[in-house]
Motif scaffolding. Sequence first.
Motif, PDB file in Angstrom:
ATOM      1  N   UNK A  36       0.852  -1.192   0.000  1.00 54.50           N
ATOM      2  CA  UNK A  36       0.000   0.000   0.000  1.00 54.50           C
ATOM      3  C   UNK A  36       0.886   1.239   0.000  1.00 54.50           C
ATOM      4  N   UNK A  37       0.477   2.243  -0.762  1.00 59.75           N
ATOM      5  CA  UNK A  37       1.249   3.477  -0.810  1.00 59.75           C
ATOM      6  C   UNK A  37       0.406   4.663  -0.375  1.00 59.75           C
ATOM      7  N   UNK A  38       1.088   5.715   0.004  1.00 58.76           N
ATOM      8  CA  UNK A  38       0.426   6.966   0.373  1.00 58.76           C
ATOM      9  C   UNK A  38       1.333   8.115  -0.008  1.00 58.76           C
ATOM     10  N   UNK A  39       0.734   9.151  -0.581  1.00 59.58           N
ATOM     11  CA  UNK A  39       1.418  10.416  -0.820  1.00 59.58           C
ATOM     12  C   UNK A  39       0.451  11.539  -0.534  1.00 59.58           C
ATOM     13  N   UNK A  40       0.932  12.659  -0.028  1.00 64.48           N
ATOM     14  CA  UNK A  40       0.054  13.803   0.180  1.00 64.48           C
ATOM     15  C   UNK A  40      -0.550  14.246  -1.151  1.00 64.48           C
ATOM     16  N   UNK A  41      -1.761  14.748  -1.138  1.00 64.72           N
ATOM     17  CA  UNK A  41      -2.421  15.153  -2.387  1.00 64.72           C
ATOM     18  C   UNK A  41      -1.593  16.127  -3.224  1.00 64.72           C
ATOM     19  N   UNK A  42      -0.810  16.970  -2.565  1.00 67.26           N
ATOM     20  CA  UNK A  42      -0.041  17.972  -3.311  1.00 67.26           C
ATOM     21  C   UNK A  42       1.102  17.363  -4.101  1.00 67.26           C
ATOM     22  N   UNK A  43       1.469  16.122  -3.789  1.00 64.13           N
ATOM     23  CA  UNK A  43       2.629  15.508  -4.442  1.00 64.13           C
ATOM     24  C   UNK A  43       2.294  14.254  -5.241  1.00 64.13           C
ATOM     25  N   UNK A  44       1.180  13.634  -4.975  1.00 62.49           N
ATOM     26  CA  UNK A  44       0.941  12.292  -5.522  1.00 62.49           C
ATOM     27  C   UNK A  44       0.855  12.264  -7.042  1.00 62.49           C
ATOM     28  N   UNK A  45       0.546  13.363  -7.667  1.00 65.42           N
ATOM     29  CA  UNK A  45       0.470  13.358  -9.136  1.00 65.42           C
ATOM     30  C   UNK A  45       1.847  13.350  -9.787  1.00 65.42           C
ATOM     31  N   UNK A  46       2.877  13.734  -9.069  1.00 69.58           N
ATOM     32  CA  UNK A  46       4.213  13.828  -9.650  1.00 69.58           C
ATOM     33  C   UNK A  46       5.207  12.840  -9.057  1.00 69.58           C
ATOM     34  N   UNK A  47       4.914  12.325  -7.870  1.00 65.56           N
ATOM     35  CA  UNK A  47       5.854  11.451  -7.178  1.00 65.56           C
ATOM     36  C   UNK A  47       5.229  10.061  -6.995  1.00 65.56           C
ATOM     37  N   UNK A  48       5.976   9.022  -7.353  1.00 71.92           N
ATOM     38  CA  UNK A  48       5.486   7.645  -7.237  1.00 71.92           C
ATOM     39  C   UNK A  48       6.526   6.783  -6.557  1.00 71.92           C
ATOM     40  N   UNK A  49       6.103   6.084  -5.531  1.00 66.73           N
ATOM     41  CA  UNK A  49       7.000   5.178  -4.809  1.00 66.73           C
ATOM     42  C   UNK A  49       6.726   3.749  -5.237  1.00 66.73           C
ATOM     43  N   UNK A  50       7.774   2.940  -5.303  1.00 66.84           N
ATOM     44  CA  UNK A  50       7.605   1.544  -5.695  1.00 66.84           C
ATOM     45  C   UNK A  50       8.753   0.709  -5.145  1.00 66.84           C
ATOM     46  N   UNK A  51       8.534  -0.583  -5.140  1.00 66.49           N
ATOM     47  CA  UNK A  51       9.589  -1.514  -4.711  1.00 66.49           C
ATOM     48  C   UNK A  51      10.161  -2.251  -5.920  1.00 66.49           C
ATOM     49  N   UNK A  52      11.444  -2.525  -5.855  1.00 63.00           N
ATOM     50  CA  UNK A  52      12.090  -3.424  -6.799  1.00 63.00           C
ATOM     51  C   UNK A  52      12.755  -4.491  -5.943  1.00 63.00           C
ATOM     52  N   UNK A  53      12.036  -5.546  -5.705  1.00 66.91           N
ATOM     53  CA  UNK A  53      12.546  -6.573  -4.789  1.00 66.91           C
ATOM     54  C   UNK A  53      13.753  -7.302  -5.361  1.00 66.91           C
ATOM     55  N   UNK A  54      13.830  -7.390  -6.657  1.00 67.88           N
ATOM     56  CA  UNK A  54      14.989  -8.042  -7.264  1.00 67.88           C
ATOM     57  C   UNK A  54      16.273  -7.270  -6.969  1.00 67.88           C
ATOM     58  N   UNK A  55      16.152  -5.957  -6.909  1.00 74.86           N
ATOM     59  CA  UNK A  55      17.300  -5.108  -6.621  1.00 74.86           C
ATOM     60  C   UNK A  55      17.393  -4.737  -5.146  1.00 74.86           C
ATOM     61  N   UNK A  56      16.372  -5.125  -4.381  1.00 72.40           N
ATOM     62  CA  UNK A  56      16.299  -4.751  -2.974  1.00 72.40           C
ATOM     63  C   UNK A  56      16.352  -3.236  -2.796  1.00 72.40           C
ATOM     64  N   UNK A  57      15.499  -2.556  -3.554  1.00 70.12           N
ATOM     65  CA  UNK A  57      15.423  -1.105  -3.449  1.00 70.12           C
ATOM     66  C   UNK A  57      13.971  -0.650  -3.334  1.00 70.12           C
ATOM     67  N   UNK A  58      13.806   0.540  -2.822  1.00 68.16           N
ATOM     68  CA  UNK A  58      12.534   1.254  -2.877  1.00 68.16           C
ATOM     69  C   UNK A  58      12.816   2.549  -3.635  1.00 68.16           C
ATOM     70  N   UNK A  59      12.120   2.716  -4.727  1.00 72.97           N
ATOM     71  CA  UNK A  59      12.424   3.814  -5.628  1.00 72.97           C
ATOM     72  C   UNK A  59      11.380   4.928  -5.533  1.00 72.97           C
ATOM     73  N   UNK A  60      11.817   6.127  -5.860  1.00 75.22           N
ATOM     74  CA  UNK A  60      10.920   7.276  -5.922  1.00 75.22           C
ATOM     75  C   UNK A  60      11.064   7.909  -7.299  1.00 75.22           C
ATOM     76  N   UNK A  61      10.027   7.767  -8.091  1.00 77.08           N
ATOM     77  CA  UNK A  61      10.004   8.389  -9.417  1.00 77.08           C
ATOM     78  C   UNK A  61       9.441   9.790  -9.273  1.00 77.08           C
ATOM     79  N   UNK A  62      10.192  10.759  -9.725  1.00 74.34           N
ATOM     80  CA  UNK A  62       9.785  12.161  -9.604  1.00 74.34           C
ATOM     81  C   UNK A  62       9.681  12.758 -11.002  1.00 74.34           C
TER      82      UNK A  62
END
Length: 123
Positions: free
Chosen positions: A56-82
């Motif tokens: 489950x993800x959450x972003x404040x309304x002011x940011x959610x349209x431009x910022x996306x969080x995701x996991x890459x378990x193969x790389x063991x990372x959590x990424x932030x696409x801006x």
Amino acid sequence: VQLQASGGGLVQSGESLRLSCSASKFTLDYYSIAWFRRAPGKEREGISCISNDDDTTFSPPSLKDRFTISRDNAQNTVDLQMNSLKPEDTAVYYCVTVNYCSSLYGWGESDNWGQGTLVTVSS
């Protein structure tokens, strides 16, 4: 538990950037993770979180349209696409563990603050 944020740099207004949060010696998938930022002269601001149980993800309304969080378990990372970056997005960005991430309530208490990564957006 030590987290490392990476991927920052200098970009122009309107461009995109992808940050990564990595960790050595433990699996990020076991933790709820959040991204924060601190801009010069401003208070720390939460950007997004992802839960450790069902992603489950959450972003404040002011940011959610431009910022996306995701996991890459193969790389063991959590990424932030801006996307569509603005000069006011200039800040040091940090990834941290949080004790929960809820789609309704956001994130809980944060811990394991490491060195952040600097994002500079020029106009």
